[in-house]
Design an enzyme around this catalytic site. Structure first.
Site: not given
Ligand SMILES: C[S@@+](CC[C@H](N)C(=O)[O-])C[C@H]1O[C@@H](n2cnc3c(N)ncnc32)[C@H](O)[C@@H]1O
Length: 151
Positions: A18, A37, A101
Site C-alpha cells: 500500500d 506504489d 474491488k
Molecule cells: C479502500 S483503501 C484499502 C486499504 C486497506 N487495504 C484496508 O483494508 O484498510 C484503498 C487503498 O489503496 C491504496 N492505493 C491506491 N493506489 C495505490 C497504488 N498505486 N499502490 C498501492 N496502494 C495504492 C491507498 O493507499 C489505500 O490505502
C-alpha cells in the site's frame, strides 16, 4: 490482510503493498507488508521477492483518493485497473485466482472482458460490506491461464 493470514495458515504467506504504512503494524508471522506504489516495477520486484515466487491468489482493494471530479476519479480508477491487470500477469501463477474491488467507471466493462480472456471464469460477487447505491463491486476471476507479456 488479517483474514488472508488466517486463510493461508502458518504454512502460507501473505504479502501486501500500500502507499500508506499499516498503523499499527500487523503482527502475524505469515504476513509481510510493503510500502510502495504497485504501479512501480521496482515494487513488483519486491513483491515477488517477498513472496518467493508467484502467488496463488491476488487480492486488490486498491482505490484512488476520490476528488469528486468524475472524469478525474474515473481516470484514476482506470489507471489502477490497468495496474492490477498487469500485476496479475506478473505475480499470479497458472491456475491462480484474482479478487478485485472496482469502482464502476467507463473502463470497467472492457477490463472485465479482458479478464475473461485470461481466466476461465469471471463473475461479480457481492459483499455485505458494500453500501447500497455504492459504485463499488467485486470481481472474482478464477483459474488464470498463465503469464503472458502485456507488451
Ligand atoms: C479502500 S483503501 C484499502 C486499504 C486497506 N487495504 C484496508 O483494508 O484498510 C484503498 C487503498 O489503496 C491504496 N492505493 C491506491 N493506489 C495505490 C497504488 N498505486 N499502490 C498501492 N496502494 C495504492 C491507498 O493507499 C489505500 O490505502
Amino acid at each position: 490482510m488479517e483474514e488472508a493470514s488466517r486463510a493461508v495458515g502458518a504454512r502460507g504467506r501473505v504479502v501486501g503493498v500500500d502507499l500508506a504504512e499499516i498503523d499499527p503494524p500487523l503482527e502475524q508471522k505469515n504476513v509481510v507488508s510493503l510500502v510502495g506504489d504497485m504501479t512501480d516495477s521496482a515494487v513488483v520486484e519486491r513483491l515477488l521477492e517477498a513472496l518467493g515466487g508467484r502467488c496463488n491468489v491476488l487480492l486488490s482493494d486498491a482505490a484512488p483518493k476520490l476528488t469528486g471530479v468524475r472524469e478525474r476519479d474515473d481516470a484514476a480508477e482506470e489507471y489502477l485497473l490497468l495496474a492490477v491487470e498487469s500485476l496479475s500477469e506478473e505475480l499470479l501463477e497458472t491456475g491462480g485466482d484474482l479478487l478485485i474491488k472496482l469502482l464502476e467507471c467507463p473502463e470497467a466493462q472492457a477490463f472485465q472482458q479482458r479478464l475473461r480472456a485470461r481466466f476461465s471464469t469471471v463473475k461479480t460477487v457481492k459483499s455485505a460490506a458494500t453500501r447500497k447505491g455504492s459504485r463499488e463491486r467485486y470481481l472474482l476471476a478464477r483459474d488464470f491461464s498463465g503469464p503472458e507479456s502485456l507488451e
